[in-house]
Structure formats: C-alpha cells, structure tokens
Design a protein around this motif. Structure first.
Motif, PDB file in Angstrom:
ATOM      1  N   VAL A 131      23.533  83.254  41.944  1.00  0.00           N
ATOM      2  CA  VAL A 131      22.216  82.650  41.707  1.00  0.00           C
ATOM      3  C   VAL A 131      22.039  81.420  42.584  1.00  0.00           C
ATOM      4  N   ARG A 189      21.355  89.623  43.465  1.00  0.00           N
ATOM      5  CA  ARG A 189      21.362  88.279  44.040  1.00  0.00           C
ATOM      6  C   ARG A 189      20.038  87.629  43.684  1.00  0.00           C
ATOM      7  N   MET A 190      20.098  86.596  42.867  1.00  0.00           N
ATOM      8  CA  MET A 190      18.908  85.985  42.282  1.00  0.00           C
ATOM      9  C   MET A 190      18.605  84.634  42.918  1.00  0.00           C
ATOM     10  N   THR A 191      17.340  84.435  43.278  1.00  0.00           N
ATOM     11  CA  THR A 191      16.863  83.131  43.740  1.00  0.00           C
ATOM     12  C   THR A 191      15.818  82.637  42.760  1.00  0.00           C
ATOM     13  N   LEU A 192      16.043  81.449  42.209  1.00  0.00           N
ATOM     14  CA  LEU A 192      15.118  80.836  41.257  1.00  0.00           C
ATOM     15  C   LEU A 192      14.264  79.820  41.996  1.00  0.00           C
ATOM     16  N   GLY A 225      14.435  84.651  35.182  1.00  0.00           N
ATOM     17  CA  GLY A 225      15.445  84.706  36.225  1.00  0.00           C
ATOM     18  C   GLY A 225      16.882  84.558  35.780  1.00  0.00           C
ATOM     19  N   VAL A 226      17.189  83.512  35.017  1.00  0.00           N
ATOM     20  CA  VAL A 226      18.575  83.291  34.589  1.00  0.00           C
ATOM     21  C   VAL A 226      19.035  84.417  33.669  1.00  0.00           C
ATOM     22  N   VAL A 279      23.427  76.960  36.126  1.00  0.00           N
ATOM     23  CA  VAL A 279      24.131  77.846  37.060  1.00  0.00           C
ATOM     24  C   VAL A 279      25.587  77.417  37.230  1.00  0.00           C
ATOM     25  N   ALA A 300      19.819  87.456  35.644  1.00  0.00           N
ATOM     26  CA  ALA A 300      21.058  87.233  36.387  1.00  0.00           C
ATOM     27  C   ALA A 300      22.282  87.373  35.489  1.00  0.00           C
TER      28      ALA A 300
END
Length: 223
Positions: free
Chosen positions: A104, A78-81, A67-68, A96, A71
């Motif tokens: 994020v 638009r990233m959601t972890l 994920g990171v 973040v 991103a």
C-alpha cells in the motif's frame, strides 16, 4: 471476506478507526459502534469485483474506506491511497506502518494531480461525488483495459442518466451496475463499473481539450 491470517489486521484497523479515527475527526462518534457492519464489511465486499493482482487507486480515500480494507482482504493487489488532507494521510501512513501493509502506498494529492503520470487497472471510490464529476477525476487514472469501480447508493441510475454527455465525450463504455456482498451485508453494496469503450482510443485528453472552450465561456459569463 478476510482470510484467517488477515482477520487480525481487519480487527485492528477497525479499532484504530474507532479510537484515533474518532479523536482526529475522521470518523463520527456515532459511527464507531457500527463500523464493522456499516463500513468495514461494506468496503471489503468490493474486493469481489477487483481482478487478481490488479493495481488499484482509491481516490478520496479519507480514513481508508474502502482502500485499506480492500488491501487487507487482498494482499496481492497493489493499492494506492489518494487523499489531499494532511491529517488523513498522516493517519493512513500510521495505519499502513502498524499493519505492515507493504503493498500500500499513500499519496497526499488530489486525484487530478496524478493525471498524466500514473494509471491503474482499477480506480475505486466510496461516496466521493456524483458520477458526472467522478468521471473527470477517475477516468484519466484508468488504464486502457481497466475500469472505474464506484460504490454507489440508490440514485446510481439517475447519476448515470445525468452523466450521459460526459460518458460519450470521454469515450467511456456502457456503465454496468451490480451488487456485491449479497451473502455478507444487508443490503448488498451497489457498484457501478465504467470501462473505456475502446482501449485503443482513450478519451480523457480529448475530453480535457473540449472542456476548455466551455470553461472560457463560463468564465466570461461570470465576469
């Protein structure tokens, strides 16, 4: 895989994994010397399969892989972890903030806790679970025209074969297996993509209902 103005962020994230990540038990000490090739680039190439400007949810993200990294490589998504363990989400929130990744969001939760409240264009994962279980966690988060994108190993075709009943029950489309990063990592990263078969007939509420009688039978058998 990283634009010139994003490379420093990728390098800094790798440094954080090799230091704080190891100290907090998020990364094994033996992994630190090979973070760049084995984890960072391996995760970054997944960005090839993500549509422009997509909303992405990375379930079981752990220390932020992939994920990171995605991103960092793709600032327009638009990233959601999503990660249930506090020590991991604390680390992710610090990452973040330090890297200024304003696109994020970190959610301390299990994937199933988001079911019914959020959907995404893409739901990603890396070495989280066999496909059979991954479907139950991921597909309820996939938007009608979206897809699950799971990073997999050599057993991916066996996992697909074992998950046929669940793929049909959840009204999933035909899984597509492909490789990304052919010119970047060796071996390339294997990905399985699972869309909905019919965007107008999402299968996860039906699947949830059909699982209940089976669960009750299993509970009675256990008693």
């Amino acid at each position: 895989m990283f634009a010139s103005d994003r490379m420093d962020l990728a390098v800094r994230f790798t440094e954080l994994l090799a230091t704080e990540g190891v100290l907090r038990g998020l990364i094994g000490p033996r992994e630190a010397p090979r973070l760049w090739d084995r984890h960072i680039l391996n995760s970054a190439v997944l960005a090839e399969a993500i549509p422009q400007g997509a909303t992405v949810c990375d379930i079981g993200t752990g220390a932020g892989l992939p994920g990171v990294v995605v991103a960092i490589a793709r600032p327009e998504v638009r990233m959601t972890l999503v990660e249930p363990l506090l020590r991991r989400t604390t680390f992710l929130e610090e990452v973040v903030a330090e890297l200024g990744l304003e696109h994020v969001t970190v959610r301390r939760a299990r994937a199933e806790e988001l079911h019914g409240s959020a959907t995404f264009d893409v739901v990603t994962s890396r070495a989280v679970a066999p496909l059979e279980r991954l479907l139950g966690w991921s597909m309820p988060l996939v938007a009608p025209t979206g897809a699950l994108l799971a990073m997999k190993g050599r057993s991916v075709h066996d996992e697909i074969a074992s998950a046929q009943e669940f793929l049909a029950r959840w009204r999933c489309g035909v899984p597509e297996v492909f490789e990304v990063g052919r010119d970047v990592v060796d071996p390339p990263t294997t990905v399985v993509r699972v869309p909905w078969a019919d965007p107008s007939r999402i299968g996860w509420p039906l699947a949830r209902e059909t699982q209940r009688p089976r669960q009750r039978r299993d509970q009675r058998a256990a008693q």
